[in-house]
Design a protein around this motif. Sequence first.
Motif, PDB file in Angstrom:
ATOM      1  N   GLU A 163     -12.566   3.047   1.888  1.00  0.00           N
ATOM      2  CA  GLU A 163     -13.060   3.653   0.396  1.00  0.00           C
ATOM      3  C   GLU A 163     -11.608   3.469  -0.266  1.00  0.00           C
ATOM      4  O   GLU A 163     -11.847   3.600  -1.503  1.00  0.00           O
ATOM      5  CB  GLU A 163     -13.700   4.904   0.611  1.00  0.00           C
ATOM      6  CG  GLU A 163     -14.943   4.942   1.310  1.00  0.00           C
ATOM      7  CD  GLU A 163     -15.392   6.249   1.267  1.00  0.00           C
ATOM      8  OE1 GLU A 163     -14.989   7.215   0.772  1.00  0.00           O
ATOM      9  OE2 GLU A 163     -16.689   6.552   1.902  1.00  0.00           O
ATOM     10  N   ARG A 164     -10.595   3.011   0.117  1.00  0.00           N
ATOM     11  CA  ARG A 164      -9.309   3.187  -0.661  1.00  0.00           C
ATOM     12  C   ARG A 164      -8.713   1.874  -0.757  1.00  0.00           C
ATOM     13  O   ARG A 164      -8.860   1.008   0.178  1.00  0.00           O
ATOM     14  CB  ARG A 164      -8.228   4.211  -0.122  1.00  0.00           C
ATOM     15  CG  ARG A 164      -8.957   5.494   0.083  1.00  0.00           C
ATOM     16  CD  ARG A 164      -8.030   6.482   0.701  1.00  0.00           C
ATOM     17  NE  ARG A 164      -7.530   7.289  -0.499  1.00  0.00           N
ATOM     18  CZ  ARG A 164      -6.624   8.234  -0.312  1.00  0.00           C
ATOM     19  NH1 ARG A 164      -5.810   8.161   0.806  1.00  0.00           N
ATOM     20  NH2 ARG A 164      -6.191   8.927  -1.166  1.00  0.00           N
ATOM     21  N   GLY A 165      -8.431   1.583  -2.026  1.00  0.00           N
ATOM     22  CA  GLY A 165      -7.443   0.372  -2.158  1.00  0.00           C
ATOM     23  C   GLY A 165      -8.266  -0.807  -2.437  1.00  0.00           C
ATOM     24  O   GLY A 165      -9.637  -0.563  -2.168  1.00  0.00           O
ATOM     25  N   PRO A 166      -7.965  -1.960  -2.522  1.00  0.00           N
ATOM     26  CA  PRO A 166      -8.938  -2.906  -2.785  1.00  0.00           C
ATOM     27  C   PRO A 166      -9.591  -3.481  -1.490  1.00  0.00           C
ATOM     28  O   PRO A 166      -9.075  -3.393  -0.367  1.00  0.00           O
ATOM     29  CB  PRO A 166      -7.668  -4.475  -3.065  1.00  0.00           C
ATOM     30  CG  PRO A 166      -6.524  -3.719  -2.479  1.00  0.00           C
ATOM     31  CD  PRO A 166      -6.561  -2.448  -2.448  1.00  0.00           C
ATOM     32  N   LEU A 210      -8.400  -9.319  -1.230  1.00  0.00           N
ATOM     33  CA  LEU A 210      -6.927  -9.660  -0.913  1.00  0.00           C
ATOM     34  C   LEU A 210      -7.150 -11.031  -0.238  1.00  0.00           C
ATOM     35  O   LEU A 210      -6.054 -11.981  -0.385  1.00  0.00           O
ATOM     36  CB  LEU A 210      -6.546  -8.649   0.134  1.00  0.00           C
ATOM     37  CG  LEU A 210      -6.193  -7.165  -0.511  1.00  0.00           C
ATOM     38  CD1 LEU A 210      -5.792  -6.390   0.482  1.00  0.00           C
ATOM     39  CD2 LEU A 210      -5.190  -7.332  -1.568  1.00  0.00           C
ATOM     40  N   LEU A 211      -7.957 -11.434   0.383  1.00  0.00           N
ATOM     41  CA  LEU A 211      -7.883 -12.735   0.994  1.00  0.00           C
ATOM     42  C   LEU A 211      -8.472 -13.634  -0.062  1.00  0.00           C
ATOM     43  O   LEU A 211      -7.576 -14.961   0.215  1.00  0.00           O
ATOM     44  CB  LEU A 211      -9.265 -12.769   2.237  1.00  0.00           C
ATOM     45  CG  LEU A 211      -9.176 -14.134   2.886  1.00  0.00           C
ATOM     46  CD1 LEU A 211      -7.899 -14.265   3.716  1.00  0.00           C
ATOM     47  CD2 LEU A 211     -10.525 -14.118   3.973  1.00  0.00           C
ATOM     48  N   ALA A 212      -9.023 -13.694  -0.809  1.00  0.00           N
ATOM     49  CA  ALA A 212      -9.622 -14.428  -1.992  1.00  0.00           C
ATOM     50  C   ALA A 212      -8.042 -14.676  -2.778  1.00  0.00           C
ATOM     51  O   ALA A 212      -7.738 -15.785  -3.229  1.00  0.00           O
ATOM     52  CB  ALA A 212     -10.535 -14.175  -3.266  1.00  0.00           C
ATOM     53  N   LEU A 213      -7.450 -13.785  -3.163  1.00  0.00           N
ATOM     54  CA  LEU A 213      -6.070 -13.634  -3.892  1.00  0.00           C
ATOM     55  C   LEU A 213      -5.172 -14.565  -3.140  1.00  0.00           C
ATOM     56  O   LEU A 213      -4.222 -15.217  -3.555  1.00  0.00           O
ATOM     57  CB  LEU A 213      -5.541 -12.446  -4.125  1.00  0.00           C
ATOM     58  CG  LEU A 213      -6.200 -11.543  -5.266  1.00  0.00           C
ATOM     59  CD1 LEU A 213      -5.962 -10.266  -5.548  1.00  0.00           C
ATOM     60  CD2 LEU A 213      -6.258 -12.496  -6.697  1.00  0.00           C
ATOM     61  N   PHE A 214      -5.000 -14.249  -1.952  1.00  0.00           N
ATOM     62  CA  PHE A 214      -3.994 -15.025  -1.064  1.00  0.00           C
ATOM     63  C   PHE A 214      -4.362 -16.622  -0.966  1.00  0.00           C
ATOM     64  O   PHE A 214      -3.697 -17.273  -1.284  1.00  0.00           O
ATOM     65  CB  PHE A 214      -3.992 -14.449   0.213  1.00  0.00           C
ATOM     66  CG  PHE A 214      -3.202 -15.151   1.566  1.00  0.00           C
ATOM     67  CD1 PHE A 214      -2.099 -15.009   1.417  1.00  0.00           C
ATOM     68  CD2 PHE A 214      -3.947 -16.159   2.193  1.00  0.00           C
ATOM     69  CE1 PHE A 214      -1.024 -15.799   2.315  1.00  0.00           C
ATOM     70  CE2 PHE A 214      -3.139 -16.839   3.141  1.00  0.00           C
ATOM     71  CZ  PHE A 214      -1.697 -16.628   3.179  1.00  0.00           C
ATOM     72  N   ALA A 215      -5.590 -16.870  -0.741  1.00  0.00           N
ATOM     73  CA  ALA A 215      -5.870 -18.152  -0.822  1.00  0.00           C
ATOM     74  C   ALA A 215      -5.727 -18.988  -2.095  1.00  0.00           C
ATOM     75  O   ALA A 215      -5.187 -20.052  -2.225  1.00  0.00           O
ATOM     76  CB  ALA A 215      -7.483 -18.227  -0.304  1.00  0.00           C
ATOM     77  N   THR A 216      -5.986 -18.205  -3.342  1.00  0.00           N
ATOM     78  CA  THR A 216      -5.650 -18.826  -4.659  1.00  0.00           C
ATOM     79  C   THR A 216      -4.094 -18.941  -4.720  1.00  0.00           C
ATOM     80  O   THR A 216      -3.892 -20.076  -5.514  1.00  0.00           O
ATOM     81  CB  THR A 216      -6.358 -17.765  -5.618  1.00  0.00           C
ATOM     82  OG1 THR A 216      -7.601 -17.596  -5.435  1.00  0.00           O
ATOM     83  CG2 THR A 216      -5.962 -18.160  -6.958  1.00  0.00           C
ATOM     84  N   GLY A 217      -3.453 -18.044  -4.269  1.00  0.00           N
ATOM     85  CA  GLY A 217      -1.957 -18.233  -4.416  1.00  0.00           C
ATOM     86  C   GLY A 217      -1.632 -19.302  -3.559  1.00  0.00           C
ATOM     87  O   GLY A 217      -0.528 -20.106  -3.980  1.00  0.00           O
ATOM     88  N   VAL A 218      -2.044 -19.600  -2.195  1.00  0.00           N
ATOM     89  CA  VAL A 218      -1.539 -20.591  -1.543  1.00  0.00           C
ATOM     90  C   VAL A 218      -2.005 -22.022  -2.016  1.00  0.00           C
ATOM     91  O   VAL A 218      -1.351 -22.952  -2.208  1.00  0.00           O
ATOM     92  CB  VAL A 218      -2.303 -20.717   0.050  1.00  0.00           C
ATOM     93  CG1 VAL A 218      -2.166 -21.722   0.600  1.00  0.00           C
ATOM     94  CG2 VAL A 218      -1.541 -19.410   0.812  1.00  0.00           C
ATOM     95  N   ALA A 263      -7.278  -5.743  -9.035  1.00  0.00           N
ATOM     96  CA  ALA A 263      -8.025  -5.343  -7.769  1.00  0.00           C
ATOM     97  C   ALA A 263      -7.701  -3.867  -6.884  1.00  0.00           C
ATOM     98  O   ALA A 263      -8.648  -3.583  -6.222  1.00  0.00           O
ATOM     99  CB  ALA A 263      -7.897  -6.590  -6.784  1.00  0.00           C
ATOM    100  N   SER A 264      -6.259  -3.810  -6.999  1.00  0.00           N
ATOM    101  CA  SER A 264      -5.969  -2.470  -6.316  1.00  0.00           C
ATOM    102  C   SER A 264      -6.339  -1.279  -7.227  1.00  0.00           C
ATOM    103  O   SER A 264      -6.024  -0.065  -6.673  1.00  0.00           O
ATOM    104  CB  SER A 264      -4.373  -2.497  -6.233  1.00  0.00           C
ATOM    105  OG  SER A 264      -4.126  -3.727  -5.575  1.00  0.00           O
ATOM    106  N   GLU A 265      -6.748  -1.144  -8.309  1.00  0.00           N
ATOM    107  CA  GLU A 265      -7.152   0.045  -8.937  1.00  0.00           C
ATOM    108  C   GLU A 265      -8.419   0.759  -8.007  1.00  0.00           C
ATOM    109  O   GLU A 265      -9.150   0.025  -7.371  1.00  0.00           O
ATOM    110  CB  GLU A 265      -7.957  -0.252 -10.438  1.00  0.00           C
ATOM    111  CG  GLU A 265      -6.970  -0.609 -11.536  1.00  0.00           C
ATOM    112  CD  GLU A 265      -6.078   0.391 -11.700  1.00  0.00           C
ATOM    113  OE1 GLU A 265      -6.415   1.542 -11.834  1.00  0.00           O
ATOM    114  OE2 GLU A 265      -4.856   0.069 -11.862  1.00  0.00           O
ATOM    115  N   ARG A 266      -8.408   2.037  -8.035  1.00  0.00           N
ATOM    116  CA  ARG A 266      -8.927   2.856  -7.084  1.00  0.00           C
ATOM    117  C   ARG A 266     -10.488   2.594  -7.608  1.00  0.00           C
ATOM    118  O   ARG A 266     -11.095   2.842  -8.771  1.00  0.00           O
ATOM    119  CB  ARG A 266      -8.567   4.351  -7.284  1.00  0.00           C
ATOM    120  CG  ARG A 266      -9.264   5.099  -6.260  1.00  0.00           C
ATOM    121  CD  ARG A 266      -8.756   6.395  -6.374  1.00  0.00           C
ATOM    122  NE  ARG A 266      -8.902   7.121  -4.988  1.00  0.00           N
ATOM    123  CZ  ARG A 266      -8.422   8.050  -4.611  1.00  0.00           C
ATOM    124  NH1 ARG A 266      -7.668   8.743  -5.210  1.00  0.00           N
ATOM    125  NH2 ARG A 266      -8.730   8.699  -3.574  1.00  0.00           N
TER     126      ARG A 266
END
Length: 116
Positions: free
Chosen positions: A29-32, A37-45, A86-89
């Motif tokens: 229930e906390r954090g993204p 996170l996986l989608a952001l990582f794949a986008t960055g790669v 994405a990290s907003e609570r």
Amino acid sequence: MSAGDQTGGDPAPPRPGAPAAAQAHAPSERGPRPQILLALFATGVLAFNFPLLMVWDAEATVFGLPLLPVALFAIWAALIAALAVASERRPKVTPQIWPPILPPRDGVQQPPAEAP
């Protein structure tokens, strides 16, 4: 320092008077969300991968700067901004009980609640 002073094994006991949701919080229930996170990582790669970077390797300039470094910085800044959003609570969703359960009034006997 004794073994009881170290943190680790058992979680800290809940604070007295803390809401039940805060006492038994789930890490999910906390954090993204992990999917974000996986989608952001794949986008960055993909964004920093060779074939897509060659799109920005041109003789063009942006405010007198070469396009490739400007594009690298813009992609990097966009990924950080997306991670910040994405990290907003996430808001805590509380289940709604209907009809609401009211506390008994003094001296008045309430009928038992019916099961749905």
